[in-house]
Structure formats: structure tokens, C-alpha cells
Scaffold this active site. Sequence first.
Site, PDB file in Angstrom:
ATOM      1  N   CYS A 384       0.835  -1.203   0.000  1.00 40.70           N
ATOM      2  CA  CYS A 384       0.000   0.000   0.000  1.00 40.70           C
ATOM      3  C   CYS A 384       0.876   1.263   0.000  1.00 40.70           C
ATOM      4  O   CYS A 384       1.507   1.555  -1.007  1.00 40.70           O
ATOM      5  CB  CYS A 384      -0.974  -0.028   1.172  1.00 40.70           C
ATOM      6  SG  CYS A 384      -2.379   1.090   0.959  1.00 40.70           S
ATOM      7  N   HIS A 510      -3.582  -5.084   0.298  1.00 34.87           N
ATOM      8  CA  HIS A 510      -3.086  -5.613   1.575  1.00 34.87           C
ATOM      9  C   HIS A 510      -3.113  -7.143   1.551  1.00 34.87           C
ATOM     10  O   HIS A 510      -4.087  -7.753   2.015  1.00 34.87           O
ATOM     11  CB  HIS A 510      -3.953  -5.108   2.725  1.00 34.87           C
ATOM     12  CG  HIS A 510      -3.777  -3.659   3.038  1.00 34.87           C
ATOM     13  ND1 HIS A 510      -3.025  -3.197   4.097  1.00 34.87           N
ATOM     14  CD2 HIS A 510      -4.254  -2.554   2.409  1.00 34.87           C
ATOM     15  CE1 HIS A 510      -3.053  -1.881   4.111  1.00 34.87           C
ATOM     16  NE2 HIS A 510      -3.794  -1.466   3.100  1.00 34.87           N
ATOM     17  N   GLU A 512      -1.657  -9.193   3.432  1.00 29.32           N
ATOM     18  CA  GLU A 512      -1.616  -9.767   4.780  1.00 29.32           C
ATOM     19  C   GLU A 512      -2.998 -10.134   5.307  1.00 29.32           C
ATOM     20  O   GLU A 512      -3.136 -11.045   6.130  1.00 29.32           O
ATOM     21  CB  GLU A 512      -0.922  -8.802   5.757  1.00 29.32           C
ATOM     22  CG  GLU A 512      -1.674  -7.530   6.119  1.00 29.32           C
ATOM     23  CD  GLU A 512      -1.475  -6.370   5.158  1.00 29.32           C
ATOM     24  OE1 GLU A 512      -1.736  -5.219   5.550  1.00 29.32           O
ATOM     25  OE2 GLU A 512      -1.068  -6.626   4.008  1.00 29.32           O
TER      26      GLU A 512
END
Length: 535
Positions: A384, A510, A512
Site C-alpha cells: 500500500c 493488503h 496480509e
Amino acid sequence: MKNTKYVFVTGGVTSSLGKGIIAASLAKLLQVRGYSVTIQKLDPYINIDPGTLNPYEHGECYVTNDGAETDLDLGHYERFLNIPTSQANNVTTGRIYQSVIDKERRGDFLGKTVQVIPHITDEIKRRIRLLGNTGDYDIIITEIGGTVGDIESLPYIEAVRQLEWELGRENAVVIHLTLIPYLAAAGELKTKPTQHSVKMLMQSGVNPDVLVCRTEHPIGDDIKRKLALFCNVQQEDVIESIDVNTIYDVPNLMYKEGLDQVVLKKLKLETSPKPNLTEWNEFLRKHKNPKHTVEIGLVGKYVELQDAYKSISEAFIHAGSSQEINVNLHWIHSESLTVENAESKLKGLDGVLVAPGFGVRGVEGKIKAIQYIRENNIPFLGICLGMQMAVIEFARNVLGLEDANSTEMDKKTPHPVINLMEEQKNISDMGGTMRLGAWDCKLEKGTKVYEAYNTEMISERHRHRYEFNNDYLEKFTKAGMKISGINPETKLVETIELPNHPYFVGVQYHPEYKSTVLNPHPLFVAFVKACLETK
């Protein structure tokens, strides 16, 4: 339609005892026994969601596929259960009151006086039952944030009291998580804080069915008997939750203590077959017995509170374990990085991840770090804002656009290589300009990102306002930056990489958020592998 059962998890004595981990661990045990389970979090703060909260206040903001900005506990739920959550899995007091006030303004209450009971509690109960009413789940676990006794939590506890009566005793169980402190001076564990906490819960009309006791030392049968006597529970309903090395040990610990069996018996559900934790324990075996170690720097602006990057640190555990690699994270504050000290802070690292974030603070440190990483062939992953900083660094130091920047940091920059889209510029609400939730991305074959995913079309979760400015696309590609992934509809840039670098990848989304114990995220796996290979 399924007769959905409900489990409520409350907390007492102190905050941060780990209600989310206990809820997720119980859910995991029930899931591997064959039950369909989901978990929701009720947060007592008045913010509509954690999207505008400072990460120092509340840790990271977790984003679901449907674009909900939610509590970080939903990340634990997904990582343990390997199933996605949604807006319905996180409810705040702000959202409850907003809904009730909107109904009052529309005249839905027909002129009645709007009160906490029944109107607020009715809305809480409606939200709790939303997931159950889908017919998709055998069991809904509802974690109530805060600590019993807080003014903010009272409407939620009252809603639980009412639901217990409405659902019936065989359809609802209350688990109370509490603390058994050890007084070193006295050399003994103390049950009085738990007794007081249970008393406070009972004063609200809710009797806990199960006590889960966080402790640093084994509590033994004597303390379990004492708690059972004073807290109106059976001795087998007092569960020890002793401190462990990793949160991923907790499902095994709860199974050993019999938490899942106790809950199933109270809900009049089958306790066989035994939970199959083979895959989970294989993950744990690899996690605890790594064959290699890599040193990875995490450059961010909130590193003092590691919960601000919880999903990232957990994604490294998942990715590392899948390859039997121990990922040793070095937390580096981006504000402390300068041209002069970048080498001393980053030298010796096998790879560097530059983390997401908002605002101008610490961004120049991230840019300096990326320049050193790029010029010294250190594996890099930018997420990001980390990707955006990589674009700015490349513009300044490779394209020669001296004052290149993001309009988030410098509205008057002559080279806005990162910018708002035209349709966003006239929106004033902070949430209104955000690109949130799952968006598609088409990857170019032969690129590092494509090799990681091994598929052309992917869907990833987003949480940002500013985008790569396509006016500069040609300049970047001519200078050697590869645009390896774009959104097929908007043509917005999703991923960048440098083909002439050992591993240099930036992503606008993102990754994750989608990493779980049983499905480590392919980008983290590829990055960790690259760190080991270039070591």
C-alpha cells in the site's frame, strides 16, 4: 433450517486477556469436529468502525472482502478458521446507535420514547442473530469487547441476558474469561478478582456457564474447586488458560482442558468425533522447528505498538512455517531513518518490508530506506503506502523528477506520481474516498507476482485513497519499472516490480489480510523465499 446455537464470550478483571484468541481457538476446535462456526465481535466504543482510529489506540484496522473496516480480532478469526468474515461479524456501539437514531428519525417507533431498553438492546440482539438467521452456521460465537463492569458494556450484557431467556438454556452458553493473578510476595495465586468479576456479571443478570482463567502458573484442582464453589459453576467448567509461547498453541491447550467438550455438552450437541488437528499441528511443528532463519526489517511509523501491524507479523509466521524458515522481524521506525543512518539500520538484513500507513509523518524515512534497498539489491516488499513510496523513490532518483511526491503528502507537488482519482477529489468524508474491500487484479505472465500466485486473475483487499498516477505510466515503464498487475475495469495499477532486481515488488492492496494458518499468502511465501535465496 439449522437450529443455530450461540456462545457468548465476556471478559473480566482487565482488558487484553485474549478473548479473541479464546473465541478463535474454541471455534477452531468446533470446526474440526465438523460443525460450521463463525465468530462476531461486539465493540463498545462509539466510533462507527475503527477506520478513523489511530493504530496506537486500537491496533490495526482489519478489512473484510465486503469492504468493512473492522476490529483486528476478525483477523484472528479468519487466520484460525480459514473462512472469510464480513460486516456482520463486527458491530460497534456507534453503529447500533446510528441505526436506532435513523429509525427514530424515520418515525419507525411511532412516537414512542426511544430508550436503551428495549430499543438499543433489541438492535444489539438483531445484530447478534443476523448470522444465525442465514442458516449457514451450527454455532455463532459472539465476543463482547471491553471488561464486565464498564458502563459501555452494560447494554451488551443486558442483551445477552435477554437472549439467554429467548433462546433457551440449551441454545446459549456464556464463557467468562478472567485473570488469576500471582502475587510474588505472597507466593500464591489469587481468585478474589475473578470472584468479584463474576459477581458483577451476575448482578447484571447473567450467570457464566464456563470460566476460562488466564494465568502464568498452573491453577490446580484446589483453585478450580474454590472457583466452582464461589462462582456457581461445576469444577469441570473451570478451564485453565496458561500463558503459551505462541497463540497457535491455544487450540491444543483448550482441547486438553476440555473447553470444546464442556460447551458442546451444555448446548446438547454431539462431542464425537474428536477434533482432527493434524494439519494445524503440522503447521506448529514446522513453526517450532525451523531449518533456516532470515532477518527481515519491517519499516513503519507505528512500530512501538506491534498490534498496528498484526496481520503482517502473523503472515510472516504462516509463510515462514510453510518453508520451515524462522522469520526474525526487526521493527524499524520510519521517522528514525535518514540518508546518513539508512545503511547502519538496514545493513545485514536479508529483506525489508515497508508497511502501510497514512499521513506525512515518517514517509521520507521510508523513501530513504527504499533507495538503499533498491541500490543494494536487498529483497523488498512494499504494501500500500510502501508501494507508493517505492514509486516516489523511483521517480525522484531514477526518472530525475526531483520533487515527485504523493498529493497526500504535498498537494502542490509538480510531479504527483501518486494522486487521487478525479471522481474522488470532490468527496469530503474521510471514508468516502477510500477504495475498500476485494478488487480484482489481472497479472502479467512471466512476472514475479504472477509466479507467486501462479494464476492470471486474483482478488485482494484494499484500504487506501491514493493511486498510481497513470499520466506517468509511460515514463516509469521506459525507465525499467514493470507494471505487473492492473485492475481490469478501472485500469488502476495494482502491482509494480523491478525485473533487474533480485526481488523488488510493491502492491497497492493488503495481502496480509488474506493469509491464514492453513493458506499462507503466496506473496509472503515468495518474499520469504527470496530473502533466504539471496542471503
